[in-house]
Scaffold this active site. Structure first.
Site, PDB file in Angstrom:
ATOM      1  N   LYS A 121       0.841  -1.204   0.000  1.00  0.00           N
ATOM      2  CA  LYS A 121       0.000   0.000   0.000  1.00  0.00           C
ATOM      3  C   LYS A 121       0.875   1.252   0.000  1.00  0.00           C
ATOM      4  CE  LYS A 121      -3.753  -2.459   2.252  1.00  0.00           C
ATOM      5  NZ  LYS A 121      -4.398  -2.857   3.506  1.00  0.00           N
ATOM      6  N   GLN A 163      -4.450  -1.386   9.820  1.00  0.00           N
ATOM      7  CA  GLN A 163      -4.341  -2.719   9.217  1.00  0.00           C
ATOM      8  C   GLN A 163      -4.903  -3.760  10.188  1.00  0.00           C
ATOM      9  OE1 GLN A 163      -3.133  -3.349   5.991  1.00  0.00           O
ATOM     10  NE2 GLN A 163      -3.954  -5.380   6.396  1.00  0.00           N
ATOM     11  N   ASP A 194     -11.036   2.770   4.150  1.00  0.00           N
ATOM     12  CA  ASP A 194     -11.374   1.348   4.015  1.00  0.00           C
ATOM     13  C   ASP A 194     -12.882   1.145   3.875  1.00  0.00           C
ATOM     14  OD1 ASP A 194      -9.240  -0.417   3.841  1.00  0.00           O
ATOM     15  OD2 ASP A 194      -8.872  -0.459   6.002  1.00  0.00           O
TER      16      ASP A 194
END
Ligand code: NAP
Length: 285
Positions: free
Chosen positions: A53, A97, A120
């Site tokens: 990412k 994460q 997200d």
């Protein structure tokens, strides 16, 4: 092999080039898009995802920071960091994460992220808005799958779509997006009695279970579009999906490979979400 491969790498390349152009325009106006990634603990898979990412941000003109904390970090300390990132005007997207260590309540952490920085798309405000059709952010993996359908001209209106998996990050939002696009959607999961009976009637199958070879050729209607979200390892340690690729590719009309299918699209849509967050912030600056 009869199925046309849906090339997630190629589509990602095109979409990332658009992101890079728009990011450069914003940066020239003093609003470079910024993503903050927070990693707690030392899960090796998470390390790889985070590295990918961060690299994708750098390659496409987005700024990014990666904060790493030991698995012993307290929930209170993590929530304080998120609050600081919520307040930071250079940060437009915050990604924690997952999974988090067991002593941290991931729901609480996700809810602490400002909804307008929840790239997200996991915050309850965005999940709820997805249900009513107007989210700020769509979860990256199903959003990437929708881009694949669009790019390959796969008709969704009126199609019967079977989603295998009902997680909050893939299965459920995937089902909602397909429904919104006019598909008739069936959601299957581990308690589904006869999975094959459902998949055999499907024009579209999205497999998101984490179970290798779950979907085999005899479970697929000839010509169906099959999207393999799964990420598993075979005996040799090679990355593979939920679909028996060799078998299903001789029956399906379209099929995504693993690797090179949904995986790169997930990161691409993270870039898109971060860029759009920065564009919205710049419009209000
Ligand atoms: P998850 O939270 O573990 O959910 C898995 C789902 O699959 C559950 O709903 C489960 O049913 C269902 N399931 C398990 N075994 C099944 C079976 N035999 N038949 C039918 N359904 C079954 O996983 P996730 O986070 O959604 O991820 C799914 C897979 O996608 C994983 O391999 C993950 O690594 C991968 N993934 C890939 C990407 C990418 O970018 N390519 C992104 C995210 C996830 P129950 O609810 O009944 O337990």
């Amino acid at each position: 092999m009869t199925a046309q491969l849906i090339d997630g790498n190629a589509l990602s390349k095109t979409l990332r080039a658009e992101v890079a152009t728009r990011a450069a325009t914003l940066a020239a106006r003093g609003h470079q898009p910024g993503l903050a990634v927070v990693l707690v603990g030392d899960n090796p898979a998470s390390e790889v995802y985070v590295r990918n990412k961060i690299k994708a941000c750098a390659d496409n003109g987005l700024a990014s920071t990666c904060e790493r904390y030991p698995a012993t970090l307290t929930q209170t300390a993590l929530l304080a960091r998120i609050e600081a990132l919520n307040q930071d005007p250079k940060i437009h997207g915050i990604l924690v994460q997952l999974p988090l260590p067991a002593h941290i309540d991931s729901h609480k952490v996700i809810e602490a992220i400002a909804a307008e920085k929840d790239v997200d798309g996991f915050h309850v405000a965005n999940a709820g808005a997805l249900m009513t059709g107007r989210p700020l952010f769509r979860p990256c993996t199903p959003y990437g799958v929708m881009k694949m359908f669009e790019a390959y001209g796969i008709e969704l209106a009126g199609a019967h779509a079977v989603v295998i998996g009902r997680s909050n990050i893939v299965g459920k939002p995937m089902a909602l997006m397909l429904l919104d696009a006019g598909a008739t959607v069936t959601v299957c999961h581990s308690k589904t009695r006869d999975l094959a009976a459902h998949t055999r009637t499907a024009d579209i199958v999205v497999a998101a279970t984490g179970k290798r070879n779950l979907l085999t050729a005899e479970m697929v209607k000839p010509g169906a579009a099959v999207i393999d979200v799964g990420m598993n390892r075979d005996e040799a340690g090679k990355l593979c999906g939920d679909v028996d690729f060799a078998g299903v590719s001789s029956v399906a009309g379209y099929l995504t490979p693993v690797p090179g299918g949904v995986g790169p699209m997930t990161i691409t849509m993270l870039l898109v979400n971060t860029l759009e967050a920065a564009e919205r912030a710049a419009a209000h600056a």
